[in-house]
Design an enzyme around this catalytic site. Structure first.
Site, PDB file in Angstrom:
ATOM      1  N   GLU A   1      61.472  43.061  33.386  1.00  0.00           N
ATOM      2  CA  GLU A   1      62.661  43.877  33.069  1.00  0.00           C
ATOM      3  C   GLU A   1      62.345  44.970  32.055  1.00  0.00           C
ATOM      4  OE1 GLU A   1      65.548  40.109  33.902  1.00  0.00           O
ATOM      5  OE2 GLU A   1      66.407  42.065  33.479  1.00  0.00           O
TER       6      GLU A   1
ATOM      7  N   ASP B   1      75.175  40.123  37.797  1.00  0.00           N
ATOM      8  CA  ASP B   1      73.952  39.760  37.109  1.00  0.00           C
ATOM      9  C   ASP B   1      74.346  39.118  35.777  1.00  0.00           C
ATOM     10  OD1 ASP B   1      70.739  41.464  37.109  1.00  0.00           O
ATOM     11  OD2 ASP B   1      71.311  39.519  36.269  1.00  0.00           O
TER      12      ASP B   1
HETATM   13  O1  LIG Z   1      67.780  35.224  35.713  1.00  0.00           O
HETATM   14  C1  LIG Z   1      69.022  35.602  36.241  1.00  0.00           C
HETATM   15  C2  LIG Z   1      69.084  37.111  36.461  1.00  0.00           C
HETATM   16  C3  LIG Z   1      68.116  37.582  37.551  1.00  0.00           C
HETATM   17  O2  LIG Z   1      68.459  36.968  38.786  1.00  0.00           O
HETATM   18  C4  LIG Z   1      68.217  39.114  37.698  1.00  0.00           C
HETATM   19  O3  LIG Z   1      67.347  39.586  38.726  1.00  0.00           O
HETATM   20  C5  LIG Z   1      67.820  39.834  36.434  1.00  0.00           C
HETATM   21  O4  LIG Z   1      68.298  41.160  36.444  1.00  0.00           O
HETATM   22  C6  LIG Z   1      68.277  39.080  35.205  1.00  0.00           C
HETATM   23  N1  LIG Z   1      68.164  39.516  33.968  1.00  0.00           N
HETATM   24  C7  LIG Z   1      68.572  38.511  33.169  1.00  0.00           C
HETATM   25  C8  LIG Z   1      68.624  38.639  31.724  1.00  0.00           C
HETATM   26  C9  LIG Z   1      68.585  39.928  31.165  1.00  0.00           C
HETATM   27  C10 LIG Z   1      68.612  40.085  29.782  1.00  0.00           C
HETATM   28  C11 LIG Z   1      68.690  38.952  28.943  1.00  0.00           C
HETATM   29  C12 LIG Z   1      68.703  37.674  29.515  1.00  0.00           C
HETATM   30  C13 LIG Z   1      68.671  37.520  30.896  1.00  0.00           C
HETATM   31  C14 LIG Z   1      68.948  37.444  33.941  1.00  0.00           C
HETATM   32  N2  LIG Z   1      68.776  37.827  35.209  1.00  0.00           N
END
Ligand SMILES: OC[C@@H]1[C@@H](O)[C@H](O)[C@@H](O)c2nc(-c3ccccc3)cn21
Length: 593
Positions: free
Chosen positions: A482, A277
């Site tokens: 998230e 990730d």
């Molecule tokens: O977008 C790409 C991936 C996505 O596919 C995943 O399901 C997800 O867990 C995710 N969190 C972030 C992310 C988390 C914190 C700060 C910036 C970006 C980036 N991503």
């Protein structure tokens, strides 16, 4: 072509072997590196042999960019990759988790919590809308099994029940195409230029963390992990899913991004590639990035093949190069990773069709896709209350009456009805993309003689004095994604709650909840005449009116338990102590008029 890897008539294993033999360590490590578009350019792709680019949530070439602008950007990066010594094409990934949702005017499908049916067709439509922007890789489906609705990503999970989640893996053949009959299982598969590489995520146990705290620890026995969180990975791999993304979360205190046993020892019987990730290896340590060399060592040696860096790619490349040259990471591990990445790129025909053609731009947001989304919305809504008794139902509502009130913060707001992961990472209230709000849908559906009055937050006096036949109150959660969605109280945010209680105290009311999960509703039930869970329906609000007014019957069933009070959580179907307000699978039905 007498160069084997460039010859599409050669068996894929021969092409991989030939290409691997030609690659330097630098070119191999480049293939394992995925960067965000914001730090990418044709120059960077060429100089660092980058294997993949992504759009993080909301990372777009320009606000409201057209499909053509997206294709221009993707092709520009691709030309950089094609200009390298070996000309290995890059693959571009995006979170198309309910349609190609970062893209302005894309069809926005219901989020997974609301996806009861039509999943393969939705996968196929999503693949086309991703290809409309020149992109070949979708970080979907999320096959999390959300066991606690306090989790900010619960709406990305189809259900608390592993069997429902297993059935949702039908999205994979929609996205990638059906694997050929009696073909070998566990092999990546993508059927040509209108399909995309899919990604089962997040491996494993992302939906089982304590109190639903995002990226936290899933305390579970091996049996619980394998029987609740693992099953859908079997189905995904059998259906040919080409990639699997690792979860930020931990299992019994072990970070998934560093878990060699579960990644290499268990998952990697399949021959697609495993991707981290976003800064997933950085978060192996606390605080994140405290020891990046160790993060690279632990993540790559655990079996992760492609690292979603996504910004400081030189730090990753230099770190991994150091570890290989000093024998901390064996060359065999690098070769395994690159072999898997190349297998996916060869299988999907990326070497033969590296550049996107503009002919697919027309697929974005088509009426056909919107009709499919509308059908999915109809089938996703769940009636939790319909009058005080079955012989006096409130739903379906009469189209022909004198005057009705539509109220609520989510009645006329596309952004609110789409939820997170829409245009922006966290989504956003307001008129953020093309679609039909629920208010517009109501106006489209009632008899022309029926007066529809919209008042987002009416005072009780207004409601009483206006003699409305009934009111439709559309309220719910504001968009989130998230960690920002983690929520320990799950109450309907104001002013939605007071709008609901004010209106329902003054006139017959149908409450339509726009939420990513069950919320506190029990104290208000007595004054609500009809209650509909609409989840996060997406851009096609017409599907809500279709069932409210009886053009179609309500058929939806709860994909997750609706708790009575918060202190019962976590509480899932099958638990010994199970005392929900509405049980898993509950849903009242109505007949079309
Ligand atoms: O977008 C790409 C991936 C996505 O596919 C995943 O399901 C997800 O867990 C995710 N969190 C972030 C992310 C988390 C914190 C700060 C910036 C970006 C980036 N991503």
């Amino acid at each position: 072509e007498n160069i084997i890897y460039k010859d599409p008539k050669q068996p894929i294993n021969h092409r991989i072997k030939d290409l691997m033999n030609r690659m330097t360590l630098e070119e191999k490590i480049g293939q394992m590196t995925q960067i965000d578009r914001s730090v990418a350019s044709a120059e960077v792709m060429k100089n660092y042999f980058i294997g993949s680019v992504l759009s993080g949530g909301g990372s777009v070439p320009a606000p409201q960019a057209s499909p053509e602008t997206w294709i221009d950007m993707v092709n520009d990066f691709q030309k950089g990759s094609l200009s390298t010594r070996l000309g290995i094409p890059m693959i571009y990934g995006i979170d198309a988790v309910h349609g190609n949702n970062n893209v302005y005017k894309a069809t926005i499908f219901p989020h997974n919590i609301g996806l009861g049916a039509t999943r393969q067709k939705i996968g196929a439509a999503t693949a086309r809308e991703v290809r409309a922007t020149g992109i070949q890789y979708a970080f979907a489906p999320c096959i999390a099994v959300c066991r606690d609705p306090r989790w900010g990503r619960c709406y990305e999970s189809y259900s608390e029940d592993p069997n429902v989640v297993r059935s949702m893996t039908e999205l994979i053949p929609g996205l990638q195409g059906d694997i050929p009959p009696n073909s070998r299982k566990g092999v990546p598969y993508v059927a040509g230029q209108e399909k995309v590489v899919a990604c089962a995520k997040h491996y494993v146990g992302d939906g089982g963390t304590t109190e639903g705290i995002n990226e936290n620890n899933t305390v579970a026995s091996r049996h619980e992990l394998l029987s609740i969180h693992m099953p859908a990975y079997y189905d995904s791999i059998i259906k040919g899913v080409s990639t699997v993304m690792i979860s930020y979360s931990s299992w019994n205190g072990i970070k998934m991004h560093a878990d060699h046993d579960l990644i290499t020892g268990f998952l990697k019987k399949h021959s697609g590639f495993v991707i981290s990730d976003w800064q997933g290896i950085d978060r192996i340590t606390s605080p994140p990035h405290a020891n990046y060399t160790y993060s690279i060592l632990a993540g790559v040696n655990a079996g992760i093949d492609m690292i979603m860096v996504p910004y400081n790619y030189t730090e990753f490349i230099d770190g991994l190069t150091f570890l290989v040259k000093n024998n901390f990471v064996p060359m065999s591990r690098i070769d395994d990773a690159v072999k898997r990445i190349l297998r996916v790129k060869f299988t999907m025909g990326l070497f033969e069709h590296p550049l996107a053609d503009y002919s697919m731009a027309k697929y974005l947001g088509t009426q056909e896709h919107r009709e499919l989304a509308r059908e999915a919305v109809r089938k996703s809504l769940v009636v939790l209350k319909n009058g005080e008794s079955a012989d006096e139902p409130v739903l379906p509502l009469p189209k022909k009456t004198s005057k009705i009130l539509v109220a609520g913060t989510h009645a006329d707001d596309i952004g609110n009805q789409c939820g997170g992961w829409t245009i922006e990472w966290h989504g956003k209230s307001g008129n953020i993309t093309a679609g039909t709000t629920i208010l517009t849908a109501v106006k489209n559906t009632v008899d022309p003689k029926t007066e529809v009055v919209f008042n987002e937050n009416p005072d009780p006096g207004y409601v009483k004095s206006n003699n409305f036949s009934y009111a439709i109150v559309v309220v719910g959660e504001l968009p989130y994604s998230e960690t920002f969605g983690d929520n320990l109280n799950l109450t309907i945010p104001d002013p939605g709650l007071s709008i609901m209680t004010n209106v329902c105290a003054s006139v017959k009311c149908v409450v339509v909840l726009i939420t990513g999960r069950p919320v506190v509703i029990q104290p208000y039930l007595v004054q609500i005449d009809a209650l509909v869970a609409a989840w996060l329906p997406g851009s096609e609000g017409q599907g809500v009116a279709d069932v409210l007014f009886g053009d179609y019957g309500f058929t939806g069933k709860l994909p997750r338990t609706w708790f009575r009070t918060i202190d019962q959580l976590p509480m899932n179907v099958g638990d010994r102590h199970y005392d929900p307000l509405f049980e898993f699978g509950y849903g009242l039905t109505t007949q079309p008029v």
